[in-house]
Design a protein around this motif. Structure first.
Motif, PDB file in Angstrom:
ATOM      1  N   VAL A   1       0.811  -1.220   0.000  1.00 17.05           N
ATOM      2  CA  VAL A   1       0.000   0.000   0.000  1.00 17.05           C
ATOM      3  C   VAL A   1       0.843   1.267   0.000  1.00 17.05           C
ATOM      4  CG1 VAL A   1      -1.683  -1.264   1.401  1.00 17.05           C
ATOM      5  CG2 VAL A   1      -0.138   0.366   2.515  1.00 17.05           C
ATOM      6  N   ALA A   2       0.162   2.395  -0.209  1.00 19.78           N
ATOM      7  CA  ALA A   2       0.650   3.709   0.206  1.00 19.78           C
ATOM      8  C   ALA A   2      -0.363   4.243   1.211  1.00 19.78           C
ATOM      9  CB  ALA A   2       0.771   4.655  -0.982  1.00 19.78           C
ATOM     10  N   PHE A   3       0.136   4.927   2.233  1.00 17.30           N
ATOM     11  CA  PHE A   3      -0.808   5.528   3.185  1.00 17.30           C
ATOM     12  C   PHE A   3      -0.368   6.939   3.541  1.00 17.30           C
ATOM     13  CE2 PHE A   3       1.789   2.818   6.249  1.00 17.30           C
ATOM     14  CZ  PHE A   3       2.410   3.856   6.940  1.00 17.30           C
ATOM     15  N   ARG A   4      -1.297   7.668   4.150  1.00 17.67           N
ATOM     16  CA  ARG A   4      -1.021   9.010   4.656  1.00 17.67           C
ATOM     17  C   ARG A   4      -1.409   9.066   6.124  1.00 17.67           C
ATOM     18  NH1 ARG A   4      -3.688  14.267   4.942  1.00 17.67           N
ATOM     19  NH2 ARG A   4      -5.582  13.454   3.978  1.00 17.67           N
ATOM     20  N   VAL A   5      -0.564   9.673   6.939  1.00 17.47           N
ATOM     21  CA  VAL A   5      -0.874   9.836   8.358  1.00 17.47           C
ATOM     22  C   VAL A   5      -1.876  10.978   8.489  1.00 17.47           C
ATOM     23  CG1 VAL A   5       0.039  10.318  10.652  1.00 17.47           C
ATOM     24  CG2 VAL A   5       1.412   8.996   9.009  1.00 17.47           C
ATOM     25  N   LEU A   6      -3.074  10.663   8.974  1.00 17.79           N
ATOM     26  CA  LEU A   6      -4.111  11.665   9.177  1.00 17.79           C
ATOM     27  C   LEU A   6      -3.959  12.370  10.522  1.00 17.79           C
ATOM     28  CD1 LEU A   6      -7.206   9.656   7.888  1.00 17.79           C
ATOM     29  CD2 LEU A   6      -5.914  11.409   6.655  1.00 17.79           C
ATOM     30  N   ALA A   7      -3.546  11.611  11.540  1.00 19.49           N
ATOM     31  CA  ALA A   7      -3.441  12.195  12.877  1.00 19.49           C
ATOM     32  C   ALA A   7      -2.475  11.377  13.719  1.00 19.49           C
ATOM     33  CB  ALA A   7      -4.805  12.252  13.550  1.00 19.49           C
ATOM     34  N   LEU A   8      -1.776  12.062  14.609  1.00 20.15           N
ATOM     35  CA  LEU A   8      -0.923  11.441  15.622  1.00 20.15           C
ATOM     36  C   LEU A   8      -1.407  11.947  16.972  1.00 20.15           C
ATOM     37  CD1 LEU A   8       1.561   9.858  16.623  1.00 20.15           C
ATOM     38  CD2 LEU A   8       2.953  11.876  16.125  1.00 20.15           C
ATOM     39  N   ASN A   9      -1.935  11.035  17.768  1.00 23.72           N
ATOM     40  CA  ASN A   9      -2.537  11.401  19.058  1.00 23.72           C
ATOM     41  C   ASN A   9      -3.585  12.493  18.899  1.00 23.72           C
ATOM     42  OD1 ASN A   9      -1.128   9.530  20.616  1.00 23.72           O
ATOM     43  ND2 ASN A   9       0.630  10.908  20.852  1.00 23.72           N
ATOM     44  N   GLY A  10      -4.380  12.394  17.843  1.00 24.61           N
ATOM     45  CA  GLY A  10      -5.487  13.302  17.621  1.00 24.61           C
ATOM     46  C   GLY A  10      -5.134  14.628  17.005  1.00 24.61           C
ATOM     47  N   ALA A  11      -3.852  14.889  16.766  1.00 23.69           N
ATOM     48  CA  ALA A  11      -3.400  16.161  16.202  1.00 23.69           C
ATOM     49  C   ALA A  11      -2.848  15.938  14.795  1.00 23.69           C
ATOM     50  CB  ALA A  11      -2.330  16.781  17.094  1.00 23.69           C
TER      51      ALA A  11
END
Length: 483
Positions: free
Chosen positions: A396-406
């Protein structure tokens, strides 16, 4: 005086003064930074680009006058840098000459599961494996390494690894530094320990909370190397090929640099940084600016956290020629590919990471954990309930949407396939799956701290035609991983 101030003062001192913890008369072990040979294969009359990769044993001198038993690809340690262009059909012949069963996984490649090189594609001793696929993904810095179930840590530690570059002429690649080994420099970073006789210290590879943590750093297989640069802009392709150690990479004088790409390709635009965190399996491309006659160390500065994050290291001494060739400025826009965005109502899957398990289950080679429809974009939520991990998803390729809600920091905003998950952190990903379907051949997702992977912190998913998810068997033949 703290270490950061010391490094800055040292860099500003006269040419020849060391920057960092190593003094100038001790930074002599490696000499010139070796550049892995570039291997573009041989294109046949049918247009297929063919590669032969021999996994073999050898002897390597890491410490002066002392030789270590090592493994390598087409050599005694590490392997060549493979290079292909989007649209190429590639055919590999992987010959296993190391004396025990292993695999070769194409980390970051989007390809059919049977060609992936995971633990189901074992290559027996003195046998060959011949995967073939068509490259269809953006320009990126990928890599290859073994992936045998329960033995990956040792096989990677002994030296089976190399970079795998993908070019895409439809991007701004031609406007970037791209003369391999000149202004486009591959850096394979690994930590090691050595015995008194110069051998690789293997006793700790399969022990400890995280696995192996070394006290010496190799870059491209060389201890304490030096690189002379001849251009004002230099592109560094960084690969953390260590078993467990996390690096915070930057320059000893705190100069800023431009991050231009992460695991799965170019960022939309350059990101201005002074430090870059890189966990095992992650890659990044940075561009730094140099002035004639200066020298500086590329280094790693530790930070509070688990033991894999705390230590300081010098990685590479860089000496600029007195006169440098001026380079064109970086493009302001690097990629027009839209960032991954989950559609309304996207499927959400949750993964709890514990000490050695995912969702309370250790790896089972016969169990299918997730069934995904081809072409889907989903949300994967990672909940780390214990000490640091990282997470890699095959294909896959992915994108980080949030880290610890931020929102994620700048170095996590591009497309990736591997992400560091700090202690007790929660990470939310938008994950894009490919179109290659096969209900009986799985891909892996796992912690890329290799001891954790070997201990069972891994799961499996298959990609199937949309609408067939509920008819897909959740078990695999017990002997499927011997094929």
């Amino acid at each position: 005086m703290n270490r950061r101030n010391f490094l800055t003062l040292a860099t500003l001192a006269a040419v020849g003064t060391a920057c960092g913890s190593e003094q100038p008369d001790t930074w002599t072990t490696g000499g010139r930074l070796p550049i892995p040979p570039l291997y573009a294969g041989r294109r046949g009359e049918d247009g297929v680009r063919r590669f032969t990769l021999n996994l073999q044993r050898g002897q390597t001198e890491f410490l002066p006058g002392k030789r270590a038993a090592t493994w390598g690809v087409n050599g005694s340690y590490l392997g060549p840098t493979l290079r292909v262009t989007r649209g190429d059909t590639v055919a590999m012949r992987v010959n296993n000459q190391v004396g025990e069963a292993t695999t070769l996984h194409w980390h970051g490649m989007r390809l059919p599961a049977r060609m992936d090189g995971g633990p189901h594609q074992m290559i027996e001793p003195d046998a060959a494996w011949t995967p073939r696929w068509t490259v269809d993904q953006p320009a990126a810095t990928s890599w290859y390494h073994p992936h045998p179930h329960e033995r990956t840590a040792m096989h990677v530690y002994r030296g089976l690894a190399g970079m795998f570059l993908i070019d895409d002429p439809r991007t701004v690649e031609p406007a970037l530094p791209r003369r391999y080994g000149e202004d486009d420099i591959p850096l394979v970073i690994q930590d090691k320990r050595f015995t008194d006789d110069g051998a690789l210290h293997e006793a700790a590879v399969d022990t400890g909370t995280f696995g192996f943590l070394g006290d010496k750093i190799l870059v491209n297989g060389r201890l304490q190397p030096t690189l002379q640069v001849t251009t004002t802009l230099v592109r560094f392709r960084l690969l953390n090929a260590s078993n467990a150690r996390v690096y915070r990479i930057g320059f000893a004088d705190d100069r800023r640099f431009q991050l231009i790409a992460t695991d799965a390709g170019l960022l939309p635009e350059p990101a201005d940084l002074d430090r870059l965190k890189l966990s095992p399996g992650e890659r990044a491309e940075i561009v730094a600016t140099f002035a004639g006659g200066e020298q500086v160390f590329l280094d790693s500065v530790g930070e509070d956290g688990d033991s894999i994050e705390r230590d300081d290291f010098n990685l590479l001494r860089i000496i600029a020629a007195e006169t440098l060739t001026a380079a064109a400025p970086l493009p302001r826009r690097l990629s027009d590919d839209p960032l991954l965005q989950p559609p309304p109502g996207a499927r959400v899957r949750r993964f709890v990471l514990s000490g050695k398990e995912i969702n309370g289950k250790p790896m089972d080679m016969t169990r299918v954990d997730e069934v995904v429809p081809a072409g889907a974009t989903e949300i994967w939520e990672l909940d780390n309930t214990t000490y640091a991990h990282n997470f890699h998803i095959h294909e896959v390729a992915f994108r980080v949407l949030a880290l610890n809600g931020a929102p994620p920091p700048a170095h996590l905003r591009g497309h990736k396939d591997t992400v560091f998950v700090p202690k007790r952190a929660k990470v939310r990903l938008a994950v894009s799956f490919g179109s290659h379907t096969d209900p009986s051949s799985p891909y892996m997702y796992h912690c890329h701290l290799l001891r954790h992977e070997d201990q069972g912190m891994m799961g499996q998913f298959v990609i199937v035609p949309p609408g067939t998810e509920h008819r897909t068997p959740l078990t695999l033949p017990a002997a499927s991983h011997h094929g």
